[in-house]
Design an enzyme around this catalytic site. Structure first.
Site, mmCIF file in Angstrom:
data_model
loop_
_atom_site.group_PDB
_atom_site.id
_atom_site.type_symbol
_atom_site.label_atom_id
_atom_site.label_comp_id
_atom_site.label_asym_id
_atom_site.label_seq_id
_atom_site.Cartn_x
_atom_site.Cartn_y
_atom_site.Cartn_z
ATOM 1 N N CYS A 3 0.855 -1.199 0.000
ATOM 2 C CA CYS A 3 0.000 0.000 0.000
ATOM 3 C C CYS A 3 0.884 1.239 0.000
ATOM 4 C CB CYS A 3 -0.909 -0.005 1.219
ATOM 5 S SG CYS A 3 -1.750 1.569 1.484
ATOM 6 N N CYS A 6 0.580 3.349 3.239
ATOM 7 C CA CYS A 6 1.231 2.683 4.380
ATOM 8 C C CYS A 6 2.742 2.872 4.276
ATOM 9 C CB CYS A 6 0.883 1.201 4.431
ATOM 10 S SG CYS A 6 -0.755 0.851 5.125
ATOM 11 N N ASN A 84 -12.718 10.679 -1.736
ATOM 12 C CA ASN A 84 -13.237 9.908 -2.860
ATOM 13 C C ASN A 84 -13.365 8.457 -2.414
ATOM 14 O OD1 ASN A 84 -13.157 12.149 -4.647
ATOM 15 N ND2 ASN A 84 -10.966 11.839 -4.942
ATOM 16 N N GLY A 90 -13.358 8.556 -8.267
ATOM 17 C CA GLY A 90 -12.025 9.140 -8.454
ATOM 18 C C GLY A 90 -10.977 8.622 -7.495
ATOM 19 N N THR A 92 -8.007 6.620 -6.310
ATOM 20 C CA THR A 92 -6.917 5.909 -6.988
ATOM 21 C C THR A 92 -5.991 5.213 -6.001
ATOM 22 O OG1 THR A 92 -5.554 7.912 -7.036
ATOM 23 C CG2 THR A 92 -6.923 7.481 -8.974
ATOM 24 N N HIS A 95 -6.147 3.434 0.345
ATOM 25 C CA HIS A 95 -5.943 3.625 1.785
ATOM 26 C C HIS A 95 -6.672 4.939 2.048
ATOM 27 C CE1 HIS A 95 -3.054 3.667 5.466
ATOM 28 N NE2 HIS A 95 -3.934 4.639 5.639
ATOM 29 N N HIS A 97 -8.169 8.409 2.641
ATOM 30 C CA HIS A 97 -7.471 9.685 2.824
ATOM 31 C C HIS A 97 -8.428 10.823 2.507
ATOM 32 C CE1 HIS A 97 -6.947 8.304 -1.307
ATOM 33 N NE2 HIS A 97 -7.033 9.581 -1.653
ATOM 34 N N HIS A 99 -8.537 14.847 1.173
ATOM 35 C CA HIS A 99 -7.837 15.968 0.547
ATOM 36 C C HIS A 99 -8.247 17.246 1.268
ATOM 37 C CE1 HIS A 99 -6.924 13.634 -3.245
ATOM 38 N NE2 HIS A 99 -7.932 12.940 -2.783
HETATM 39 P P1 5GP Z 1 -7.479 9.836 -4.751
HETATM 40 O O1 5GP Z 1 -7.529 10.016 -6.235
HETATM 41 O O2 5GP Z 1 -7.308 8.366 -4.387
HETATM 42 O O3 5GP Z 1 -8.612 10.473 -4.002
HETATM 43 O O4 5GP Z 1 -6.199 10.619 -4.245
HETATM 44 C C1 5GP Z 1 -4.914 10.101 -4.355
HETATM 45 C C2 5GP Z 1 -3.984 11.276 -4.351
HETATM 46 O O5 5GP Z 1 -2.690 10.823 -4.040
HETATM 47 C C3 5GP Z 1 -3.878 11.999 -5.696
HETATM 48 O O6 5GP Z 1 -4.297 13.346 -5.536
HETATM 49 C C4 5GP Z 1 -2.413 11.882 -6.066
HETATM 50 O O7 5GP Z 1 -1.896 13.073 -6.656
HETATM 51 C C5 5GP Z 1 -1.753 11.576 -4.753
HETATM 52 N N1 5GP Z 1 -0.551 10.748 -4.850
HETATM 53 C C6 5GP Z 1 -0.419 9.598 -5.576
HETATM 54 N N2 5GP Z 1 0.809 9.075 -5.390
HETATM 55 C C7 5GP Z 1 1.468 9.929 -4.549
HETATM 56 C C8 5GP Z 1 2.778 9.920 -3.991
HETATM 57 O O8 5GP Z 1 3.611 9.038 -4.227
HETATM 58 N N3 5GP Z 1 3.104 10.964 -3.165
HETATM 59 C C9 5GP Z 1 2.215 11.956 -2.866
HETATM 60 N N4 5GP Z 1 2.659 12.928 -2.059
HETATM 61 N N5 5GP Z 1 0.974 11.985 -3.382
HETATM 62 C C10 5GP Z 1 0.596 10.986 -4.195
HETATM 63 ZN ZN ZN Z 2 -2.392 1.345 3.680
#
Ligand code: 5GP
Ligand code: ZN
Length: 114
Positions: A3, A6, A84, A90, A92, A95, A97, A99
């Site tokens: 992950c 993680c 998300n 959206g 990706t 785990h 989180h 924003h």
């Molecule tokens: P999601 O699309 O799952 O809501 O948000 C995942 C977020 O993680 C995205 O905004 C993406 O830019 C961010 N992200 C993906 N990989 C990394 C990484 O290796 N480091 C950091 N700091 N952010 C990441």
């Molecule tokens: Zn995790």
């Protein structure tokens, strides 16, 4: 476990840390959509919002406590917190989180594109 978040929490993958305590890790999003774009991540592997239970929900409460603390300390008067849940929403990284985004004027609430 394989992950990304993680590994970031464990320090195995570098990140720009903003805040850390026993429950929450906060770092800058690598691909920011606003001048302030932090990811608030509970230090427990929950895949998405559907994985929140009575046993782990205190981690989620802590996320919001930490958001308020950061907003106060960094003088961020207005911000959005976005989660998300699921691929089509959206998500990706699986785990959970949140924003925290700020520093520009956003469209009205509930706009799918933010
Ligand atoms: P999601 O699309 O799952 O809501 O948000 C995942 C977020 O993680 C995205 O905004 C993406 O830019 C961010 N992200 C993906 N990989 C990394 C990484 O290796 N480091 C950091 N700091 N952010 C990441
Ligand atoms: Zn995790």
């Amino acid at each position: 476990m394989d992950c990304l978040f993680c590994k970031i929490i464990a320090g195995e993958i570098p990140s720009t840390k903003i805040y850390e305590d026993e429950y929450v890790y906060v770092f800058k999003d690598i691909n920011p959509i606003a001048p302030i774009h932090y990811l608030l991540v509970p230090k427990i592997h929950i895949a998405d919002a559907n994985g929140i239970t009575p046993e782990n929900s205190h981690y989620i409460a802590k996320v919001f406590e930490v958001a308020a603390k950061i907003a106060e300390e960094e003088n961020i008067p207005s911000y959005k917190i976005i989660n998300n849940c699921g691929k089509d929403a959206g998500q990706t990284v699986f785990h959970i989180h949140f924003h925290l985004i700020s520093g520009k004027r956003f469209k009205e609430h509930k706009n799918a594109d933010i």
